[in-house]
Design a protein around this motif. Structure first.
Motif, mmCIF file in Angstrom:
data_model
loop_
_atom_site.group_PDB
_atom_site.id
_atom_site.type_symbol
_atom_site.label_atom_id
_atom_site.label_comp_id
_atom_site.label_asym_id
_atom_site.label_seq_id
_atom_site.Cartn_x
_atom_site.Cartn_y
_atom_site.Cartn_z
ATOM 1 N N ARG A 1 0.788 -1.162 0.029
ATOM 2 C CA ARG A 1 -0.098 -0.043 -0.047
ATOM 3 C C ARG A 1 0.787 1.310 -0.010
ATOM 4 N N GLY B 1 -3.014 3.623 -2.811
ATOM 5 C CA GLY B 1 -2.829 4.168 -1.584
ATOM 6 C C GLY B 1 -2.891 5.709 -1.689
ATOM 7 N N ASP B 2 -3.312 6.352 -0.350
ATOM 8 C CA ASP B 2 -3.208 7.992 -0.654
ATOM 9 C C ASP B 2 -2.051 8.568 -0.733
ATOM 10 N N THR C 1 1.185 3.915 1.595
ATOM 11 C CA THR C 1 0.867 4.677 2.672
ATOM 12 C C THR C 1 1.899 4.968 3.584
ATOM 13 N N TYR C 2 2.013 5.763 4.346
ATOM 14 C CA TYR C 2 2.945 6.266 5.410
ATOM 15 C C TYR C 2 3.376 5.141 6.157
#
Length: 390
Positions: free
Chosen positions: A214, A246-247, A216-217
Protein backbone atom coordinates in the motif's frame (compact mmCIF):
# COMPACT_ATOMS: atom_id res chain seq x y z
CA UNK A 1 -8.78 -37.40 14.47
CA UNK A 2 -9.99 -34.41 16.49
CA UNK A 3 -12.26 -32.18 14.45
CA UNK A 4 -13.39 -28.64 15.26
CA UNK A 5 -16.30 -26.60 14.03
CA UNK A 6 -14.68 -23.17 13.59
CA UNK A 7 -16.14 -19.70 12.95
CA UNK A 8 -13.92 -16.98 11.44
CA UNK A 9 -14.97 -13.34 11.82
CA UNK A 10 -13.07 -11.02 9.50
CA UNK A 11 -13.93 -7.89 7.58
CA UNK A 12 -12.28 -9.06 4.36
CA UNK A 13 -11.48 -12.22 2.43
CA UNK A 14 -10.07 -13.18 -0.93
CA UNK A 15 -13.48 -14.46 -2.02
CA UNK A 16 -15.54 -11.29 -1.76
CA UNK A 17 -15.67 -7.83 -3.29
CA UNK A 18 -13.91 -6.40 -0.22
CA UNK A 19 -10.13 -6.90 -0.17
CA UNK A 20 -8.06 -4.16 1.44
CA UNK A 21 -4.67 -5.44 2.57
CA UNK A 22 -2.71 -8.40 3.89
CA UNK A 23 -5.49 -9.45 6.27
CA UNK A 24 -7.52 -10.98 3.42
CA UNK A 25 -4.91 -13.53 2.26
CA UNK A 26 -3.75 -14.29 5.80
CA UNK A 27 -7.22 -15.15 7.12
CA UNK A 28 -8.49 -16.78 3.91
CA UNK A 29 -5.55 -19.13 3.46
CA UNK A 30 -5.59 -20.12 7.14
CA UNK A 31 -9.29 -20.96 6.90
CA UNK A 32 -8.66 -23.06 3.78
CA UNK A 33 -5.80 -24.96 5.41
CA UNK A 34 -7.95 -25.75 8.44
CA UNK A 35 -10.70 -27.02 6.15
CA UNK A 36 -8.17 -29.11 4.25
CA UNK A 37 -7.27 -30.83 7.54
CA UNK A 38 -10.89 -31.92 8.00
CA UNK A 39 -12.27 -29.13 10.19
CA UNK A 40 -15.61 -27.48 9.45
CA UNK A 41 -14.85 -23.81 8.83
CA UNK A 42 -17.37 -20.99 8.38
CA UNK A 43 -16.09 -17.55 7.37
CA UNK A 44 -18.33 -14.60 8.33
CA UNK A 45 -17.37 -11.49 6.37
CA UNK A 46 -18.49 -8.65 4.11
CA UNK A 47 -19.52 -9.35 0.57
CA UNK A 48 -22.19 -9.25 -2.08
CA UNK A 49 -24.21 -12.21 -3.31
CA UNK A 50 -25.33 -15.43 -1.71
CA UNK A 51 -23.45 -17.61 0.71
CA UNK A 52 -20.92 -19.87 -1.00
CA UNK A 53 -18.47 -22.66 -0.32
CA UNK A 54 -14.99 -22.07 -1.74
CA UNK A 55 -12.07 -24.46 -1.24
CA UNK A 56 -13.95 -26.22 1.54
CA UNK A 57 -14.73 -23.03 3.51
CA UNK A 58 -18.35 -21.89 3.98
CA UNK A 59 -18.63 -18.12 3.37
CA UNK A 60 -21.47 -16.05 4.83
CA UNK A 61 -21.73 -12.47 3.56
CA UNK A 62 -23.28 -9.24 4.74
CA UNK A 63 -23.40 -5.68 3.40
CA UNK A 64 -22.84 -3.24 6.28
CA UNK A 65 -23.57 0.47 6.29
CA UNK A 66 -22.50 3.46 8.37
CA UNK A 67 -21.46 7.06 8.20
CA UNK A 68 -17.92 6.33 9.44
CA UNK A 69 -15.70 3.30 9.94
CA UNK A 70 -16.73 2.86 13.60
CA UNK A 71 -20.45 2.82 12.84
CA UNK A 72 -19.81 0.67 9.76
CA UNK A 73 -17.98 -2.00 11.77
CA UNK A 74 -20.67 -1.92 14.46
CA UNK A 75 -23.40 -2.76 11.94
CA UNK A 76 -21.11 -5.34 10.34
CA UNK A 77 -20.51 -7.06 13.68
CA UNK A 78 -24.24 -7.19 14.40
CA UNK A 79 -24.94 -8.68 10.96
CA UNK A 80 -22.18 -11.24 11.34
CA UNK A 81 -23.52 -12.32 14.73
CA UNK A 82 -26.99 -12.82 13.22
CA UNK A 83 -25.48 -14.96 10.44
CA UNK A 84 -23.43 -16.88 13.00
CA UNK A 85 -26.49 -17.75 15.11
CA UNK A 86 -28.20 -19.17 12.04
CA UNK A 87 -25.41 -21.76 11.73
CA UNK A 88 -24.66 -22.43 15.41
CA UNK A 89 -26.40 -25.81 15.52
CA UNK A 90 -24.53 -27.91 16.40
CA UNK A 91 -22.59 -25.21 18.26
CA UNK A 92 -19.23 -23.96 17.07
CA UNK A 93 -16.23 -25.16 19.05
CA UNK A 94 -13.94 -22.23 18.28
CA UNK A 95 -14.68 -18.59 17.38
CA UNK A 96 -11.67 -16.87 15.78
CA UNK A 97 -11.81 -13.07 15.40
CA UNK A 98 -9.36 -11.11 13.24
CA UNK A 99 -8.42 -7.53 14.19
CA UNK A 100 -10.51 -4.78 15.77
CA UNK A 101 -13.26 -4.54 13.14
CA UNK A 102 -15.18 -7.47 14.68
CA UNK A 103 -14.61 -6.80 18.39
CA UNK A 104 -18.29 -5.93 18.94
CA UNK A 105 -19.18 -9.40 17.65
CA UNK A 106 -16.58 -10.80 20.05
CA UNK A 107 -18.29 -8.85 22.86
CA UNK A 108 -21.66 -10.47 22.14
CA UNK A 109 -20.10 -13.95 21.97
CA UNK A 110 -17.49 -13.49 24.71
CA UNK A 111 -18.66 -16.48 26.77
CA UNK A 112 -17.63 -18.89 24.00
CA UNK A 113 -14.17 -20.30 23.18
CA UNK A 114 -12.75 -17.19 21.53
CA UNK A 115 -9.45 -16.24 19.90
CA UNK A 116 -8.51 -12.71 18.83
CA UNK A 117 -5.66 -12.30 16.33
CA UNK A 118 -3.79 -9.00 16.16
CA UNK A 119 -2.46 -8.65 12.63
CA UNK A 120 -1.44 -5.07 13.51
CA UNK A 121 -2.42 -2.28 15.91
CA UNK A 122 -3.86 1.16 15.30
CA UNK A 123 -0.79 2.63 17.00
CA UNK A 124 1.49 0.72 14.63
CA UNK A 125 -0.53 1.59 11.55
CA UNK A 126 0.07 5.28 12.30
CA UNK A 127 3.82 4.90 12.55
CA UNK A 128 4.06 4.76 16.32
CA UNK A 129 2.18 7.99 16.92
CA UNK A 130 -0.62 8.42 19.42
CA UNK A 131 -3.38 10.01 17.37
CA UNK A 132 -5.53 12.80 18.70
CA UNK A 133 -8.50 12.17 16.46
CA UNK A 134 -11.50 10.31 17.76
CA UNK A 135 -11.31 7.34 15.37
CA UNK A 136 -7.81 6.46 16.64
CA UNK A 137 -9.09 6.52 20.21
CA UNK A 138 -12.19 4.46 19.40
CA UNK A 139 -10.23 1.81 17.49
CA UNK A 140 -7.51 1.60 20.13
CA UNK A 141 -10.22 1.18 22.77
CA UNK A 142 -11.72 -1.71 20.84
CA UNK A 143 -8.30 -3.34 20.52
CA UNK A 144 -7.82 -3.06 24.29
CA UNK A 145 -11.27 -4.46 25.04
CA UNK A 146 -10.90 -7.33 22.55
CA UNK A 147 -7.60 -8.35 24.12
CA UNK A 148 -9.23 -8.19 27.56
CA UNK A 149 -12.25 -10.39 26.85
CA UNK A 150 -10.83 -12.94 24.37
CA UNK A 151 -9.94 -16.31 25.89
CA UNK A 152 -6.72 -16.36 23.85
CA UNK A 153 -4.78 -13.86 21.76
CA UNK A 154 -2.37 -14.37 18.87
CA UNK A 155 0.05 -11.95 17.26
CA UNK A 156 1.98 -12.27 14.00
CA UNK A 157 5.36 -11.46 15.54
CA UNK A 158 7.14 -11.03 18.86
CA UNK A 159 7.31 -7.30 18.29
CA UNK A 160 3.51 -7.13 17.93
CA UNK A 161 3.21 -9.24 21.09
CA UNK A 162 5.38 -6.74 22.96
CA UNK A 163 3.35 -3.89 21.47
CA UNK A 164 -0.04 -5.20 22.63
CA UNK A 165 1.34 -6.07 26.07
CA UNK A 166 2.63 -2.49 26.39
CA UNK A 167 -0.36 -0.75 24.85
CA UNK A 168 -3.19 -2.82 26.29
CA UNK A 169 -1.71 -4.65 29.29
CA UNK A 170 -2.55 -8.06 27.85
CA UNK A 171 -0.78 -10.67 30.01
CA UNK A 172 2.01 -12.63 28.35
CA UNK A 173 0.50 -16.03 29.26
CA UNK A 174 -2.53 -15.18 27.12
CA UNK A 175 -0.60 -14.50 23.89
CA UNK A 176 0.77 -16.95 21.31
CA UNK A 177 3.05 -15.70 18.52
CA UNK A 178 2.03 -17.30 15.22
CA UNK A 179 3.48 -15.91 11.98
CA UNK A 180 1.53 -15.64 8.77
CA UNK A 181 1.83 -18.72 6.62
CA UNK A 182 2.57 -19.02 2.93
CA UNK A 183 2.47 -21.53 0.10
CA UNK A 184 5.92 -20.95 -1.43
CA UNK A 185 5.08 -22.81 -4.64
CA UNK A 186 2.43 -20.19 -5.44
CA UNK A 187 5.11 -17.48 -5.72
CA UNK A 188 7.81 -19.32 -7.63
CA UNK A 189 7.25 -19.53 -11.38
CA UNK A 190 9.59 -19.71 -14.39
CA UNK A 191 9.70 -16.42 -16.25
CA UNK A 192 12.02 -14.71 -18.68
CA UNK A 193 13.01 -11.64 -16.64
CA UNK A 194 14.00 -9.75 -19.78
CA UNK A 195 10.60 -10.27 -21.37
CA UNK A 196 8.79 -9.14 -18.22
CA UNK A 197 10.99 -6.03 -18.03
CA UNK A 198 10.35 -5.25 -21.71
CA UNK A 199 6.61 -5.39 -20.99
CA UNK A 200 7.13 -2.37 -18.74
CA UNK A 201 9.40 -0.60 -21.24
CA UNK A 202 12.59 -1.49 -19.36
CA UNK A 203 15.77 -2.74 -21.02
CA UNK A 204 16.16 -6.51 -20.35
CA UNK A 205 19.55 -6.02 -18.71
CA UNK A 206 18.59 -3.08 -16.49
CA UNK A 207 18.36 -3.96 -12.78
CA UNK A 208 14.86 -3.54 -11.33
CA UNK A 209 14.00 -2.71 -7.72
CA UNK A 210 10.40 -3.65 -6.84
CA UNK A 211 8.17 -2.19 -4.13
CA UNK A 212 4.93 -4.06 -3.42
CA UNK A 213 2.42 -2.73 -0.93
CA UNK A 214 0.00 0.00 0.00
CA UNK A 215 1.22 3.50 -0.82
CA UNK A 216 0.79 4.72 2.75
CA UNK A 217 2.96 6.32 5.41
CA UNK A 218 3.27 3.03 7.32
CA UNK A 219 4.78 1.22 4.32
CA UNK A 220 7.41 3.92 3.68
CA UNK A 221 7.31 4.26 -0.14
CA UNK A 222 8.41 7.88 0.28
CA UNK A 223 11.59 6.68 2.04
CA UNK A 224 12.47 4.53 -0.95
CA UNK A 225 11.66 7.43 -3.28
CA UNK A 226 14.04 9.69 -1.35
CA UNK A 227 16.74 7.01 -1.66
CA UNK A 228 16.52 6.77 -5.46
CA UNK A 229 18.81 9.70 -6.39
CA UNK A 230 21.60 8.27 -4.22
CA UNK A 231 21.14 4.81 -5.78
CA UNK A 232 21.26 6.29 -9.27
CA UNK A 233 24.46 8.13 -8.42
CA UNK A 234 26.09 4.72 -8.05
CA UNK A 235 24.21 2.82 -10.74
CA UNK A 236 22.50 5.05 -13.30
CA UNK A 237 20.46 2.34 -15.04
CA UNK A 238 18.46 1.02 -12.07
CA UNK A 239 14.68 1.07 -12.64
CA UNK A 240 12.00 1.20 -9.94
CA UNK A 241 8.50 -0.32 -10.01
CA UNK A 242 5.89 0.53 -7.37
CA UNK A 243 2.98 -1.94 -7.29
CA UNK A 244 0.05 -0.95 -5.09
CA UNK A 245 -2.47 1.77 -4.36
CA UNK A 246 -2.89 4.23 -1.52
CA UNK A 247 -3.39 7.80 -0.43
CA UNK A 248 0.26 8.78 -0.98
CA UNK A 249 0.26 8.10 -4.70
CA UNK A 250 -0.18 11.71 -5.82
CA UNK A 251 2.54 12.89 -3.47
CA UNK A 252 4.90 10.13 -4.67
CA UNK A 253 4.24 10.93 -8.31
CA UNK A 254 5.36 14.48 -7.63
CA UNK A 255 8.55 13.19 -6.01
CA UNK A 256 9.19 10.88 -8.97
CA UNK A 257 9.36 13.63 -11.57
CA UNK A 258 12.38 12.92 -13.78
CA UNK A 259 13.23 9.63 -12.06
CA UNK A 260 13.08 6.11 -13.61
CA UNK A 261 9.98 5.19 -11.61
CA UNK A 262 6.71 3.59 -12.71
CA UNK A 263 3.54 3.37 -10.60
CA UNK A 264 1.67 0.23 -11.59
CA UNK A 265 -1.34 0.64 -9.29
CA UNK A 266 -3.22 -2.52 -8.42
CA UNK A 267 -1.68 -5.58 -10.08
CA UNK A 268 -3.34 -8.98 -10.51
CA UNK A 269 -2.07 -12.00 -8.62
CA UNK A 270 -0.53 -13.32 -11.85
CA UNK A 271 1.31 -10.07 -12.56
CA UNK A 272 2.39 -9.86 -8.92
CA UNK A 273 4.09 -13.25 -9.13
CA UNK A 274 5.67 -12.45 -12.50
CA UNK A 275 7.09 -9.20 -11.12
CA UNK A 276 8.52 -10.95 -8.06
CA UNK A 277 10.29 -13.51 -10.23
CA UNK A 278 11.56 -10.97 -12.77
CA UNK A 279 12.88 -8.24 -10.48
CA UNK A 280 16.42 -8.14 -9.18
CA UNK A 281 15.66 -6.95 -5.66
CA UNK A 282 12.61 -6.30 -3.47
CA UNK A 283 12.68 -3.19 -1.25
CA UNK A 284 10.56 -3.15 1.92
CA UNK A 285 11.01 0.34 3.45
CA UNK A 286 8.26 0.13 6.10
CA UNK A 287 8.12 2.43 9.10
CA UNK A 288 6.09 -0.20 10.96
CA UNK A 289 5.56 -3.82 9.92
CA UNK A 290 3.92 -6.33 12.28
CA UNK A 291 4.88 -9.20 9.97
CA UNK A 292 5.44 -8.26 6.35
CA UNK A 293 3.86 -10.75 3.94
CA UNK A 294 5.87 -9.35 1.05
CA UNK A 295 9.03 -10.65 2.75
CA UNK A 296 7.95 -14.29 2.61
CA UNK A 297 6.50 -13.78 -0.87
CA UNK A 298 9.83 -12.41 -2.10
CA UNK A 299 11.73 -15.23 -0.41
CA UNK A 300 9.40 -17.80 -1.95
CA UNK A 301 10.38 -16.39 -5.35
CA UNK A 302 14.06 -16.59 -4.26
CA UNK A 303 14.38 -12.80 -4.41
CA UNK A 304 16.81 -10.85 -2.28
CA UNK A 305 15.34 -8.15 0.00
CA UNK A 306 16.48 -4.86 1.47
CA UNK A 307 14.19 -4.06 4.40
CA UNK A 308 14.00 -1.65 7.28
CA UNK A 309 14.81 -3.08 10.68
CA UNK A 310 11.32 -2.92 12.20
CA UNK A 311 8.82 -5.41 13.59
CA UNK A 312 8.54 -8.77 11.89
CA UNK A 313 11.10 -7.75 9.27
CA UNK A 314 13.74 -7.27 11.95
CA UNK A 315 12.81 -10.58 13.62
CA UNK A 316 12.78 -12.74 10.53
CA UNK A 317 15.68 -11.47 8.41
CA UNK A 318 19.13 -12.75 9.34
CA UNK A 319 21.29 -9.85 8.29
CA UNK A 320 23.64 -10.52 5.36
CA UNK A 321 22.50 -14.17 5.34
CA UNK A 322 19.06 -13.98 3.71
CA UNK A 323 18.63 -10.24 3.29
CA UNK A 324 19.84 -6.81 4.29
CA UNK A 325 18.33 -4.93 7.25
CA UNK A 326 18.83 -1.17 7.49
CA UNK A 327 17.66 1.71 9.70
CA UNK A 328 14.47 3.53 8.75
CA UNK A 329 16.23 6.24 6.73
CA UNK A 330 16.50 6.96 3.00
CA UNK A 331 20.31 7.00 3.06
CA UNK A 332 20.38 3.59 4.76
CA UNK A 333 17.93 2.14 2.23
CA UNK A 334 20.12 3.52 -0.56
CA UNK A 335 23.20 1.95 1.02
CA UNK A 336 21.48 -1.45 1.21
CA UNK A 337 20.42 -1.39 -2.43
CA UNK A 338 23.85 -0.18 -3.58
CA UNK A 339 25.57 -2.87 -1.50
CA UNK A 340 23.77 -5.54 -3.53
CA UNK A 341 22.86 -4.22 -6.95
CA UNK A 342 26.24 -4.85 -8.66
CA UNK A 343 26.54 -8.44 -7.40
CA UNK A 344 23.84 -10.71 -8.92
CA UNK A 345 25.46 -13.86 -7.50
CA UNK A 346 25.35 -12.44 -3.97
CA UNK A 347 21.70 -11.44 -4.37
CA UNK A 348 20.90 -14.93 -5.63
CA UNK A 349 22.56 -16.54 -2.59
CA UNK A 350 20.58 -14.37 -0.20
CA UNK A 351 17.34 -15.09 -2.06
CA UNK A 352 17.91 -18.84 -1.94
CA UNK A 353 18.69 -18.67 1.78
CA UNK A 354 15.40 -16.83 2.30
CA UNK A 355 13.54 -19.52 0.38
CA UNK A 356 15.03 -22.16 2.69
CA UNK A 357 13.84 -20.23 5.74
CA UNK A 358 10.32 -20.06 4.30
CA UNK A 359 10.29 -23.84 3.90
CA UNK A 360 11.45 -24.38 7.48
CA UNK A 361 9.34 -21.82 9.33
CA UNK A 362 6.49 -20.28 7.33
CA UNK A 363 4.84 -23.07 5.31
CA UNK A 364 1.14 -23.40 6.04
CA UNK A 365 1.56 -26.94 7.34
CA UNK A 366 3.73 -25.57 10.15
CA UNK A 367 1.60 -22.52 10.90
CA UNK A 368 -1.73 -24.39 10.87
CA UNK A 369 -0.53 -26.86 13.51
CA UNK A 370 0.45 -23.96 15.76
CA UNK A 371 -3.00 -22.41 15.36
CA UNK A 372 -4.64 -25.72 16.24
CA UNK A 373 -2.45 -25.84 19.35
CA UNK A 374 -3.96 -22.52 20.44
CA UNK A 375 -7.46 -23.86 19.84
CA UNK A 376 -6.76 -26.98 21.93
CA UNK A 377 -5.39 -24.90 24.80
CA UNK A 378 -8.36 -22.51 25.12
CA UNK A 379 -10.34 -24.52 27.72
CA UNK A 380 -7.16 -25.07 29.77
CA UNK A 381 -6.26 -21.39 29.50
CA UNK A 382 -9.70 -20.51 30.82
CA UNK A 383 -9.28 -22.86 33.81
CA UNK A 384 -5.83 -21.42 34.58
CA UNK A 385 -7.29 -17.91 34.54
CA UNK A 386 -10.03 -19.01 36.96
CA UNK A 387 -7.38 -20.43 39.31
CA UNK A 388 -5.42 -17.17 39.22
CA UNK A 389 -8.55 -15.13 39.89
CA UNK A 390 -9.49 -17.45 42.76
Amino acid sequence: MESFKIAFFCWESLHSTFKVGGLAPAATHLAERLALKGHEVHFFTRGEGNDATVNGVHYHYCLPYGGNVIEYCRTMSNMLVDAFRAHDTPPFDILHFHDWHVVEALHVLRDRNTVLSFHSTEYGRHGGNFGGWWEFQEISGKEWYGGYIAKSVTTVSNSTKTEVMWLYNIPEWKIAVIPNGIDPDAYRTPVDPGEVKKHYGIHPLAPVVLFVGRLTYQKGPDLLMQAIPEILAKRWDVQFLFAGTGDMRGYLEGMANGLPVQFLGYVSDTDHVRLLNACDLVAIPSRNEPFGLVLTEAWSAERCVVATEVGGLAENIDNFRNGIKVPVRPDSIAWGVCHLIDDPAYMQRLGKAGQRKVMDKFRWSVVTERVLGVYRDIPRAGRDEDLRDG
